[in-house]
Design a protein around this motif. Structure first.
Motif, PDB file in Angstrom:
ATOM      1  N   SER A 177       0.822  -1.212   0.000  1.00 15.60           N
ATOM      2  CA  SER A 177       0.000   0.000   0.000  1.00 15.60           C
ATOM      3  C   SER A 177       0.855   1.262   0.000  1.00 15.60           C
ATOM      4  O   SER A 177       0.399   2.327  -0.419  1.00 15.60           O
ATOM      5  N   GLU A 178       2.097   1.168   0.500  1.00 15.78           N
ATOM      6  CA  GLU A 178       3.057   2.273   0.421  1.00 15.78           C
ATOM      7  C   GLU A 178       4.446   1.681   0.152  1.00 15.78           C
ATOM      8  O   GLU A 178       4.803   0.650   0.735  1.00 15.78           O
ATOM      9  N   TYR A 179       5.195   2.340  -0.702  1.00 13.19           N
ATOM     10  CA  TYR A 179       6.530   1.863  -1.061  1.00 13.19           C
ATOM     11  C   TYR A 179       7.443   3.085  -1.149  1.00 13.19           C
ATOM     12  O   TYR A 179       7.187   4.005  -1.942  1.00 13.19           O
ATOM     13  N   VAL A 180       8.489   3.113  -0.327  1.00 13.92           N
ATOM     14  CA  VAL A 180       9.347   4.298  -0.228  1.00 13.92           C
ATOM     15  C   VAL A 180      10.802   3.893  -0.439  1.00 13.92           C
ATOM     16  O   VAL A 180      11.290   2.953   0.196  1.00 13.92           O
ATOM     17  N   ASN A 181      11.480   4.618  -1.339  1.00 11.62           N
ATOM     18  CA  ASN A 181      12.935   4.541  -1.453  1.00 11.62           C
ATOM     19  C   ASN A 181      13.524   5.610  -0.544  1.00 11.62           C
ATOM     20  O   ASN A 181      13.373   6.805  -0.806  1.00 11.62           O
TER      21      ASN A 181
ATOM     22  N   VAL B  33      17.712   2.370   1.469  1.00 11.40           N
ATOM     23  CA  VAL B  33      16.929   1.184   1.803  1.00 11.40           C
ATOM     24  C   VAL B  33      15.509   1.433   1.293  1.00 11.40           C
ATOM     25  O   VAL B  33      15.109   2.592   1.085  1.00 11.40           O
ATOM     26  N   THR B  34      14.758   0.379   1.086  1.00 17.52           N
ATOM     27  CA  THR B  34      13.341   0.502   0.713  1.00 17.52           C
ATOM     28  C   THR B  34      12.484   0.019   1.868  1.00 17.52           C
ATOM     29  O   THR B  34      12.844  -0.927   2.578  1.00 17.52           O
ATOM     30  N   ILE B  35      11.348   0.685   2.052  1.00 16.06           N
ATOM     31  CA  ILE B  35      10.395   0.301   3.086  1.00 16.06           C
ATOM     32  C   ILE B  35       9.040   0.106   2.423  1.00 16.06           C
ATOM     33  O   ILE B  35       8.599   0.949   1.636  1.00 16.06           O
ATOM     34  N   THR B  36       8.388  -1.014   2.715  1.00 14.27           N
ATOM     35  CA  THR B  36       7.063  -1.292   2.174  1.00 14.27           C
ATOM     36  C   THR B  36       6.069  -1.444   3.312  1.00 14.27           C
ATOM     37  O   THR B  36       6.367  -2.097   4.321  1.00 14.27           O
ATOM     38  N   ARG B  37       4.918  -0.851   3.126  1.00 11.88           N
ATOM     39  CA  ARG B  37       3.835  -1.030   4.098  1.00 11.88           C
ATOM     40  C   ARG B  37       3.010  -2.232   3.673  1.00 11.88           C
ATOM     41  O   ARG B  37       2.455  -2.258   2.566  1.00 11.88           O
ATOM     42  N   GLN B  38       2.890  -3.229   4.559  1.00  7.05           N
ATOM     43  CA  GLN B  38       2.245  -4.489   4.211  1.00  7.05           C
ATOM     44  C   GLN B  38       0.905  -4.707   4.900  1.00  7.05           C
ATOM     45  O   GLN B  38       0.290  -5.759   4.724  1.00  7.05           O
ATOM     46  N   ASP B  39       0.450  -3.753   5.662  1.00  5.76           N
ATOM     47  CA  ASP B  39      -0.870  -3.850   6.273  1.00  5.76           C
ATOM     48  C   ASP B  39      -1.490  -2.454   6.342  1.00  5.76           C
ATOM     49  O   ASP B  39      -0.994  -1.603   7.104  1.00  5.76           O
ATOM     50  N   PRO B  40      -2.522  -2.207   5.542  1.00  6.23           N
ATOM     51  CA  PRO B  40      -3.144  -3.134   4.589  1.00  6.23           C
ATOM     52  C   PRO B  40      -2.333  -3.262   3.309  1.00  6.23           C
ATOM     53  O   PRO B  40      -1.364  -2.525   3.105  1.00  6.23           O
ATOM     54  N   LEU B  41      -2.785  -4.181   2.442  1.00  4.97           N
ATOM     55  CA  LEU B  41      -2.177  -4.381   1.135  1.00  4.97           C
ATOM     56  C   LEU B  41      -3.170  -4.016   0.050  1.00  4.97           C
ATOM     57  O   LEU B  41      -4.380  -3.976   0.266  1.00  4.97           O
TER      58      LEU B  41
ATOM     59  N   ILE C 144       7.644   6.028   6.871  1.00  2.52           N
ATOM     60  CA  ILE C 144       6.378   5.310   7.019  1.00  2.52           C
ATOM     61  C   ILE C 144       6.603   4.115   7.946  1.00  2.52           C
ATOM     62  O   ILE C 144       7.737   3.739   8.237  1.00  2.52           O
ATOM     63  N   THR C 145       5.515   3.544   8.391  1.00  2.13           N
ATOM     64  CA  THR C 145       5.571   2.278   9.136  1.00  2.13           C
ATOM     65  C   THR C 145       5.505   1.132   8.142  1.00  2.13           C
ATOM     66  O   THR C 145       4.626   1.102   7.279  1.00  2.13           O
ATOM     67  N   GLY C 146       6.435   0.200   8.250  1.00  3.09           N
ATOM     68  CA  GLY C 146       6.459  -0.908   7.310  1.00  3.09           C
ATOM     69  C   GLY C 146       7.618  -1.839   7.576  1.00  3.09           C
ATOM     70  O   GLY C 146       8.176  -1.883   8.678  1.00  3.09           O
ATOM     71  N   ARG C 147       7.973  -2.567   6.541  1.00  5.39           N
ATOM     72  CA  ARG C 147       9.064  -3.536   6.642  1.00  5.39           C
ATOM     73  C   ARG C 147      10.231  -3.066   5.792  1.00  5.39           C
ATOM     74  O   ARG C 147      10.074  -2.754   4.610  1.00  5.39           O
TER      75      ARG C 147
END
Length: 385
Positions: free
Chosen positions: A58-62, A199-207, A175-178
């Motif tokens: 739902s969110e993807y950040v470089n 690094v990249t961070i992806t938010r996995q909840d929600p998707l 953001i909050t993510g992995r």
């Protein structure tokens, strides 16, 4: 010719009549054909569209640095869950701290000049009131005060910029993510602008679940969407019983001219990380619920010159052909939109030997719902004859 004894003659007469009786019986109607059958039932079933979709974060950040410098610390592990505001990297901030100190000193210096000029302007106002100062001296003093005020504003902006640069030396999670794998190590020099991703961070909840449908289905999707929020189901092909329910949220603003499809998107909760970005999954967009739909097993459907049909067993235990209009499949069952009514018996097996008007004998297969019902209806204390 010699006459036969009476007992032997009587025996020949009985055998002759017996043979004639058997021949007459063989020339009668054929015995009923054994078939298995089940009753059509009514049930509320969903109307849906099944497609293959892709799981998307739902969110993807470089994450990139906003200042140039050397990385001195890394504060996370590869693949760790991070919260918004957590410190990820630290960049050497000494040069930026020195620039901040210099900007603050310049601000203090010009603040003193501004304060002195404001006192001078107050004196000029008093002299002008007494008509001692000339207009030229008065205008010069006012111009100098305005100039000092502008310099003071520029100094404050320089201090704010220097303060930001110092803060940018501490890189935090936006953001909050992995977090993924870090792309730099401690000691690397990062540049700005145009520096590499750290690094990249992806938010996995929600998707997000992205999928496409054919353009001819778009009007129905839009019509049902206008009635209210549509639900979405997602599952893996290897485990269809384990499903996750979400919410349909998006229709793209254009149809792809290459393949005639339109992109759709749904939102899915993923607290337990059941799904992972980039996975392919099965998607079902539930449009509506059909009330009291007539259902039969798909096994009962037959295809011939008249189209799709089923054999229906009437109250006279004879088979008739019934053309039907099948609807949407529901697992091993299918909706019959026209041709069969609830409660009618449709043949499941044995259709190969049937024709219109063929007498049939319904055989209840062991383990079927009909067999279970028959067992419950049989009195337990009734002894077999």
């Amino acid at each position: 010719m010699r006459a036969l004894p009476f007992p032997l003659a009587a025996l020949l007469v009985l055998l002759t009549f017996s043979a004639c009786g058997k021949k007459a019986a063989n020339t009668g109607a054929p015995p009923p054909r054994p078939v298995t059958a089940t009753r059509a039932v009514t049930r509320d079933v969903p109307l849906y569209i099944d497609e293959i979709g892709t799981v998307t974060a739902s969110e993807y950040v470089n994450v990139q640095s906003q200042v140039a410098g050397q990385i001195t610390e890394i504060h996370f592990q590869d693949g760790a869950d991070v919260k918004q505001g957590d410190v990820l990297f630290t960049i050497d901030s000494r040069a930026y701290q020195a620039a901040l100190d210099k900007a603050k000193a310049t601000l203090a210096q010009n603040t003193a000049k501004h304060d002195f000029q404001r006192v001078q302007m107050a004196r000029m106002d008093d002299l002008k009131t007494k008509k001692v100062a000339s207009s030229q001296d008065y205008d010069q003093a006012r111009s100098t005060l305005v100039e000092q005020e502008a310099i003071l504003q520029a100094d404050k902006a320089a201090v704010a910029t220097a303060q930001l640069n110092v803060e940018f030396c501490t890189i935090r999670a936006p953001i909050t993510g992995r977090a993924g794998k870090r792309l730099v190590d401690r000691g690397n020099i990062v540049a700005y602008p145009g520096g590499p991703s750290l690094v990249t961070i992806t938010r996995q909840d929600p998707l997000f679940i992205d999928f496409s449908v054919a353009e001819e289905k778009l009007p129905a999707v839009r019509a049902y969407q206008a009635r209210g929020t549509l639900s979405l189901e997602a599952w893996f092909a290897s485990d269809p019983k384990k499903r996750r329910v979400g919410e349909f949220s998006f229709v793209d603003n254009a149809i792809s001219s290459g393949n005639g499809t339109v992109r759709l998107r749904g939102r899915l909760p993923n607290e337990d990380r059941m799904f992972w970005p980039g996975q392919f999954i099965n998607v079902r967009l539930v449009l509506d619920t059909a009330k009291d739909a007539v259902m039969i097993p798909t096994q009962a459907l037959q295809t011939g010159q008249i189209g799709t049909f089923v054999f229906v067993v009437g109250e006279d235990n004879k088979a008739t052909i019934r053309p039907v209009r099948p609807g949407q499949r529901q697992g091993n069952e299918i909706v019959i939109e026209d041709g069969v009514k609830s409660g009618e018996n449709v043949v499941l097996t044995g259709q190969l030997y049937l024709a219109p008007g063929t007498a049939v004998k319904i055989v209840i297969p062991p383990g079927s719902p009909e067999a279970a019902q028959a067992e419950t209806e049989t009195p337990k204390d009734k002894e077999p004859m």
